[in-house]
Design an enzyme around this catalytic site. Structure first.
Site, PDB file in Angstrom:
ATOM      1  N   SER A 140     -10.096 -24.208 -22.769  1.00 30.42           N
ATOM      2  CA  SER A 140      -9.687 -23.244 -21.736  1.00 30.42           C
ATOM      3  C   SER A 140      -8.272 -22.757 -22.015  1.00 30.42           C
ATOM      4  O   SER A 140      -7.899 -21.648 -21.662  1.00 30.42           O
ATOM      5  CB  SER A 140      -9.733 -23.898 -20.363  1.00 30.42           C
ATOM      6  OG  SER A 140     -11.004 -24.474 -20.173  1.00 30.42           O
ATOM      7  N   ARG A 141      -7.458 -23.596 -22.666  1.00 36.38           N
ATOM      8  CA  ARG A 141      -6.061 -23.224 -22.925  1.00 36.38           C
ATOM      9  C   ARG A 141      -5.925 -22.208 -24.058  1.00 36.38           C
ATOM     10  O   ARG A 141      -4.848 -21.638 -24.239  1.00 36.38           O
ATOM     11  CB  ARG A 141      -5.223 -24.475 -23.210  1.00 36.38           C
ATOM     12  CG  ARG A 141      -5.076 -25.357 -21.978  1.00 36.38           C
ATOM     13  CD  ARG A 141      -4.080 -26.479 -22.174  1.00 36.38           C
ATOM     14  NE  ARG A 141      -3.793 -27.171 -20.922  1.00 36.38           N
ATOM     15  CZ  ARG A 141      -4.376 -28.295 -20.533  1.00 36.38           C
ATOM     16  NH1 ARG A 141      -5.281 -28.877 -21.281  1.00 36.38           N
ATOM     17  NH2 ARG A 141      -4.047 -28.855 -19.381  1.00 36.38           N
TER      18      ARG A 141
ATOM     19  N   VAL B  21     -17.382 -27.896 -29.821  1.00 38.89           N
ATOM     20  CA  VAL B  21     -17.832 -26.559 -30.238  1.00 38.89           C
ATOM     21  C   VAL B  21     -16.601 -25.799 -30.726  1.00 38.89           C
ATOM     22  O   VAL B  21     -15.537 -25.861 -30.115  1.00 38.89           O
ATOM     23  CB  VAL B  21     -18.500 -25.805 -29.061  1.00 38.89           C
ATOM     24  CG1 VAL B  21     -18.934 -24.411 -29.486  1.00 38.89           C
ATOM     25  CG2 VAL B  21     -19.691 -26.605 -28.540  1.00 38.89           C
TER      26      VAL B  21
ATOM     27  N   GLN C  69      -9.972 -39.166 -24.029  1.00 39.90           N
ATOM     28  CA  GLN C  69     -10.483 -39.148 -22.656  1.00 39.90           C
ATOM     29  C   GLN C  69     -11.860 -39.799 -22.604  1.00 39.90           C
ATOM     30  O   GLN C  69     -12.160 -40.611 -21.722  1.00 39.90           O
ATOM     31  CB  GLN C  69     -10.564 -37.709 -22.142  1.00 39.90           C
ATOM     32  CG  GLN C  69     -11.392 -37.554 -20.869  1.00 39.90           C
ATOM     33  CD  GLN C  69     -11.304 -36.167 -20.278  1.00 39.90           C
ATOM     34  OE1 GLN C  69     -10.330 -35.848 -19.629  1.00 39.90           O
ATOM     35  NE2 GLN C  69     -12.315 -35.343 -20.478  1.00 39.90           N
TER      36      GLN C  69
ATOM     37  N   GLY D  13     -13.502 -26.219 -14.555  1.00 34.35           N
ATOM     38  CA  GLY D  13     -13.786 -24.790 -14.535  1.00 34.35           C
ATOM     39  C   GLY D  13     -13.278 -24.097 -15.773  1.00 34.35           C
ATOM     40  O   GLY D  13     -13.055 -24.737 -16.804  1.00 34.35           O
TER      41      GLY D  13
ATOM     42  N   LEU E 255     -15.000 -22.149 -17.602  1.00 32.30           N
ATOM     43  CA  LEU E 255     -16.060 -22.587 -18.526  1.00 32.30           C
ATOM     44  C   LEU E 255     -16.137 -21.682 -19.757  1.00 32.30           C
ATOM     45  O   LEU E 255     -15.964 -20.471 -19.677  1.00 32.30           O
ATOM     46  CB  LEU E 255     -17.418 -22.573 -17.815  1.00 32.30           C
ATOM     47  CG  LEU E 255     -17.558 -23.466 -16.578  1.00 32.30           C
ATOM     48  CD1 LEU E 255     -19.023 -23.511 -16.139  1.00 32.30           C
ATOM     49  CD2 LEU E 255     -17.036 -24.879 -16.814  1.00 32.30           C
TER      50      LEU E 255
ATOM     51  N   HIS F  68     -18.386 -25.979 -22.731  1.00 35.95           N
ATOM     52  CA  HIS F  68     -19.007 -26.499 -21.502  1.00 35.95           C
ATOM     53  C   HIS F  68     -20.492 -26.143 -21.465  1.00 35.95           C
ATOM     54  O   HIS F  68     -21.315 -26.951 -21.033  1.00 35.95           O
ATOM     55  CB  HIS F  68     -18.328 -25.896 -20.258  1.00 35.95           C
ATOM     56  CG  HIS F  68     -16.878 -26.198 -20.128  1.00 35.95           C
ATOM     57  ND1 HIS F  68     -15.904 -25.248 -20.325  1.00 35.95           N
ATOM     58  CD2 HIS F  68     -16.228 -27.345 -19.817  1.00 35.95           C
ATOM     59  CE1 HIS F  68     -14.715 -25.792 -20.117  1.00 35.95           C
ATOM     60  NE2 HIS F  68     -14.881 -27.057 -19.827  1.00 35.95           N
TER      61      HIS F  68
END
Ligand code: PAF
Length: 282
Positions: free
Chosen positions: A185-186, A175, A152, A30, A32, A36
């Site tokens: 997100s961080r 991006v 990852q 999430g 986003l 994403h």
């Protein structure tokens, strides 16, 4: 767009799709952002249906990490998903995926050890476990991952190959903001000044180090000087390493990077309390 909160109703929808359907899957936690959205866009271009999952996976957070603080923005996530033409969103609860007595985990034992693996013990075990569980639930043909989290992606690719997972995996280019800062997100935890002035220097220093490697610079010396410049810019460097792709073997001992060799220059830094990761793959 359908939103499913449980496995049974998602699976009924998945089964109802025609056999000619191809399902592209974008797993997320999430919060986003445009990174994403890019994954969803690539999936939409390549598949008849795109499925998004939103689940803040507790097993990939260490005891001192930001699980409880992790941004949760379901309403705006669903708007982004809708705008990106997502067919179905899977939003499970924690107890559904990890019921009481849960005791099975997936461990990749090579690529997950260096880089973030040193500083986040158990992180890739949590990632591999949830990703395999989601693969089994979603029944996708393709899955898409952002290359900002390059390690990852390589760990998931290896896990999928080793465990005979029949899903095509695609890593999608990072991006960035106009400044070069990788979207994450961080980034919302950064102050305006950190975000616009300091954080963008991470990518600029990665690029200049990459150029130095490609111009025959001695690997250990280039890394040392890049670490020094990052520290001077105000970052606390956790690691900055040059590794081969996709095996992630350490290249420092090679002295000079052979021209034809695929490599990833990957780093993790703290800016204040915020941990940033980025990399360049070539
Ligand atoms: O990259 C992420 O957001 C997460 O690690 C993933 C792949 C969704 C697994 O929880």
């Amino acid at each position: 767009m359908k939103v499913f909160h449980d496995i049974v109703s998602y699976s009924a929808w998945r089964t109802s799709l025609p056999s000619s359907a191809s399902v592209g899957f974008v797993p997320t936690m999430g919060a986003l952002h445009a990174g994403h959205a890019r994954l969803l866009e690539v999936s939409r271009e390549q598949n008849t249906h795109t499925v998004l999952s939103i689940f803040v996976n507790p097993t990939q957070f260490g005891p001192n990490e930001d699980l409880s603080k992790y941004p949760r923005t379901l309403e705006s996530d669903l708007k982004i998903a809708e705008a990106e033409g997502v067919a179905a969103v899977f939003v499970p609860t924690e107890s559904m995926l990890y019921p009481d007595g849960y005791s099975t985990f997936v461990t990749e034992e090579k690529l997950s050890l260096p880089l973030c693996g040193v500083f986040r013990p158990g992180h890739f075990r949590g990632v591999a476990t949830i990703v395999l569980k989601l693969f089994n639930i979603i029944e996708a043909d393709h899955a898409y991952f952002g290359l900002k989290d390059a390690q990852q992606f390589f760990v998931i690719q290896k896990m999928a190959r080793d465990l005979n997972v029949r899903i095509k995996l695609t890593g999608v280019e990072t991006v960035r903001e106009a400044s070069g800062l990788a979207l994450s997100s961080r980034n919302t935890y950064l102050s305006k000044e950190e975000r616009t002035l300091t954080a963008p220097q991470f990518y600029q220093i990665l690029i200049s180090a990459k150029n130095e490697f490609q111009n025959g610079g001695v690997i250990a010396a280039v890394l040392e000087s890049a670490r020094g410049r990052l520290a001077q810019a105000g970052f606390q460097v956790q690691y900055l390493e040059l590794r081969s792709t996709p095996e992630l073997t350490d290249l420092t001992a090679m002295n000079i990077l052979p021209k034809e060799m695929g490599a990833v220059l990957a780093g993790a830094l703290f800016l204040g309390k915020v941990r940033l990761i980025d990399n360049i793959i070539w």
